[in-house]
Design a protein around this motif. Sequence first.
Motif, PDB file in Angstrom:
ATOM      1  N   PRO A  85      30.789  66.418 -20.058  1.00 32.79           N
ATOM      2  CA  PRO A  85      29.558  65.888 -19.459  1.00 32.79           C
ATOM      3  C   PRO A  85      28.455  66.940 -19.426  1.00 32.79           C
ATOM      4  O   PRO A  85      28.719  68.143 -19.245  1.00 32.79           O
ATOM      5  CB  PRO A  85      29.997  65.478 -18.055  1.00 32.79           C
ATOM      6  N   ALA A  86      27.219  66.493 -19.579  1.00 36.58           N
ATOM      7  CA  ALA A  86      26.088  67.405 -19.724  1.00 36.58           C
ATOM      8  C   ALA A  86      25.959  68.429 -18.597  1.00 36.58           C
ATOM      9  O   ALA A  86      25.738  69.616 -18.865  1.00 36.58           O
ATOM     10  CB  ALA A  86      24.798  66.598 -19.875  1.00 36.58           C
ATOM     11  N   PRO A  87      26.080  68.041 -17.303  1.00 43.13           N
ATOM     12  CA  PRO A  87      25.934  69.055 -16.253  1.00 43.13           C
ATOM     13  C   PRO A  87      26.996  70.150 -16.347  1.00 43.13           C
ATOM     14  O   PRO A  87      26.694  71.340 -16.191  1.00 43.13           O
ATOM     15  CB  PRO A  87      26.078  68.246 -14.961  1.00 43.13           C
ATOM     16  N   TYR A 128      39.024  64.401 -11.226  1.00 43.08           N
ATOM     17  CA  TYR A 128      38.428  65.724 -11.065  1.00 43.08           C
ATOM     18  C   TYR A 128      38.834  66.553 -12.278  1.00 43.08           C
ATOM     19  O   TYR A 128      40.012  66.825 -12.493  1.00 43.08           O
ATOM     20  CB  TYR A 128      38.910  66.374  -9.773  1.00 43.08           C
ATOM     21  N   TYR A 129      37.863  66.931 -13.088  1.00 44.89           N
ATOM     22  CA  TYR A 129      38.123  67.693 -14.305  1.00 44.89           C
ATOM     23  C   TYR A 129      37.538  69.096 -14.176  1.00 44.89           C
ATOM     24  O   TYR A 129      36.700  69.369 -13.309  1.00 44.89           O
ATOM     25  CB  TYR A 129      37.514  66.987 -15.521  1.00 44.89           C
ATOM     26  N   SER A 130      37.999  70.003 -15.020  1.00 44.95           N
ATOM     27  CA  SER A 130      37.511  71.374 -15.019  1.00 44.95           C
ATOM     28  C   SER A 130      36.816  71.692 -16.337  1.00 44.95           C
ATOM     29  O   SER A 130      37.258  71.252 -17.405  1.00 44.95           O
ATOM     30  CB  SER A 130      38.659  72.362 -14.809  1.00 44.95           C
ATOM     31  N   ALA A 131      35.753  72.478 -16.248  1.00 43.51           N
ATOM     32  CA  ALA A 131      35.027  72.946 -17.433  1.00 43.51           C
ATOM     33  C   ALA A 131      34.832  74.444 -17.299  1.00 43.51           C
ATOM     34  O   ALA A 131      34.289  74.918 -16.302  1.00 43.51           O
ATOM     35  CB  ALA A 131      33.678  72.248 -17.551  1.00 43.51           C
ATOM     36  N   SER A 132      35.296  75.201 -18.294  1.00 40.11           N
ATOM     37  CA  SER A 132      35.167  76.648 -18.239  1.00 40.11           C
ATOM     38  C   SER A 132      35.297  77.197 -19.648  1.00 40.11           C
ATOM     39  O   SER A 132      35.255  76.433 -20.630  1.00 40.11           O
ATOM     40  CB  SER A 132      36.236  77.248 -17.314  1.00 40.11           C
ATOM     41  N   PRO A 172      36.114  52.002 -18.119  1.00 38.82           N
ATOM     42  CA  PRO A 172      35.283  53.111 -18.601  1.00 38.82           C
ATOM     43  C   PRO A 172      35.020  54.144 -17.507  1.00 38.82           C
ATOM     44  O   PRO A 172      34.847  53.787 -16.339  1.00 38.82           O
ATOM     45  CB  PRO A 172      33.990  52.419 -19.027  1.00 38.82           C
ATOM     46  N   TRP A 173      35.002  55.412 -17.917  1.00 40.84           N
ATOM     47  CA  TRP A 173      34.784  56.508 -16.989  1.00 40.84           C
ATOM     48  C   TRP A 173      33.306  56.899 -16.964  1.00 40.84           C
ATOM     49  O   TRP A 173      32.668  57.017 -18.003  1.00 40.84           O
ATOM     50  CB  TRP A 173      35.639  57.710 -17.377  1.00 40.84           C
ATOM     51  N   GLU A 174      32.801  57.107 -15.748  1.00 45.39           N
ATOM     52  CA  GLU A 174      31.397  57.477 -15.555  1.00 45.39           C
ATOM     53  C   GLU A 174      31.333  58.815 -14.820  1.00 45.39           C
ATOM     54  O   GLU A 174      31.920  58.989 -13.752  1.00 45.39           O
ATOM     55  CB  GLU A 174      30.679  56.410 -14.713  1.00 45.39           C
ATOM     56  N   ASP A 175      30.613  59.772 -15.403  1.00 51.39           N
ATOM     57  CA  ASP A 175      30.497  61.083 -14.771  1.00 51.39           C
ATOM     58  C   ASP A 175      29.559  61.022 -13.571  1.00 51.39           C
ATOM     59  O   ASP A 175      28.519  60.380 -13.615  1.00 51.39           O
ATOM     60  CB  ASP A 175      29.970  62.111 -15.771  1.00 51.39           C
ATOM     61  N   ARG A 176      29.944  61.709 -12.481  1.00 55.35           N
ATOM     62  CA  ARG A 176      29.128  61.742 -11.268  1.00 55.35           C
ATOM     63  C   ARG A 176      28.526  63.122 -11.001  1.00 55.35           C
ATOM     64  O   ARG A 176      27.692  63.253 -10.120  1.00 55.35           O
ATOM     65  CB  ARG A 176      29.967  61.298 -10.067  1.00 55.35           C
ATOM     66  N   GLY A 177      28.972  64.153 -11.721  1.00 52.47           N
ATOM     67  CA  GLY A 177      28.383  65.463 -11.525  1.00 52.47           C
ATOM     68  C   GLY A 177      29.380  66.513 -11.079  1.00 52.47           C
ATOM     69  O   GLY A 177      30.593  66.307 -11.088  1.00 52.47           O
ATOM     70  N   ILE A 178      28.863  67.676 -10.652  1.00 51.09           N
ATOM     71  CA  ILE A 178      29.666  68.852 -10.334  1.00 51.09           C
ATOM     72  C   ILE A 178      29.979  68.907  -8.846  1.00 51.09           C
ATOM     73  O   ILE A 178      29.084  68.836  -8.003  1.00 51.09           O
ATOM     74  CB  ILE A 178      28.935  70.130 -10.772  1.00 51.09           C
TER      75      ILE A 178
END
Length: 453
Positions: A83-85, A114-118, A138-144
């Motif tokens: 996701p972009a953020p 809850y996913y991780s980005a690093s 469908p999955w919708e991103d809500r942010g960080i």
Amino acid sequence: MTEIEAAPASTGGAAGEALPDPATWGARNSHDPTAVRDDDGVYWLFSTDADADGPLRSSGAQIRRSTDLVSWEFVGCALDGVPAPARAHAGAEGLWAPDVVRVETAAGVQWRMYYSASSFGSRTSAIGLAVAPHPAGPWEDRGIVVATVHDRDGHNAIDAQLVIDGARHHLAYGSFFGGLHLLEIDPATGFALDAPAPGAPASSPGTLIARRPRSVDTAIEGPFILPRPGGGWALIVSYDSLVSTYHVRVAVAEDLYGPYVDPDGHEMTDLDADPLTVGLTVLASHQLEGGRGVLAPGHASVLTEPGHQLLVHHTRFVDQPRQHEVQVRRLVWTQEGWPLVSIQPWGGSHEDDDEAAWPSDVAALRGDWEIVDLGGPTDQVAPARRVTVDDAALAGLVPHGRGRFTRSGDAPVDAVVFPAWDTVRGRETLAFAARGPRGTVVVGTAVPEGAVG
């Protein structure tokens, strides 16, 4: 998901050689897995974006499905990339260690991921939240939800788990660096209660619940917390190197926020005790008679269903250390309230969940067993060895029903004996997991009469 895994894991492929189609993966390439069951009885597995055969061809948290937790079908990714953020913050190329939970909201059932980005070796990381009406999307991103910056923060925002305690929600997370933390979540939004604004990241790291010293590279990650029968909590974590010495340890606490202690009373935040002895090892590298050598099992989650709890984890193999796949094992609770793990992978329809029929007489334990002692060095693959259990070995053992046995004195035992499926011999058997002297765990499988080792 450790920083090691962020490094390329390619093993193959000559130039121009076609990589295996993901549709053929099955359980392979499942890393840092978590499993859930939908309302129709279908299991959905979510895992890190990983491909041991080459570079990532897609990202967004891998999804597999199954009807028996034994055979898995790869069905794609939950999200269309990072996701972009989260990408803007962490520069991540894929998502790590998704945790998926079914949540009852005022508007109805919602699945939260809850996913991780690093990226490799960095504390510039983010834990994000995505929601869906069903595990299939469908999955919708809500942010960080939690964000860390390498040059600013001592902790690391990866490896999240949502812990639901009645009406209160909490997020366990962390990896290496500053250890594992726990903070409270707003059940209505899925974001931190201390977020400075709606939809903003948490303003504090929360409570420190576990860590390790620099002498062992601060090697702890992948927290998973679950309630203990009769009250209190158990913390499941992974220690050491992802590709060789990875293994699973546990500790328990009366309060959700700790302190979490091992059977010897060591707190999981203790930096002064011998770091090789803190925590109770319940799963590590091993090899059963005639079986494939299991290497570096870890990053475990727990699937709780009526009749059983299952440890869901990834593992590598002695003969293919760069390959990895999901395995599922029964998790059992001893009479004294410790979570232990079967040495046998889950057998699906072969398994028996009727605890009332589990052994209640010590005589049922007589005979030959192959056992694995998990108290040895974790840089070695623990081999199975044969023992014969006779009346002398059973002396002083007290049955408590439902497969639970204890013994006090100089040779204490806190054991669970239960039906299992022998994956090597293809037959029904008994298995056991026992906490014994020296704060170590021994696991094993009954061996049929006349079986060759």
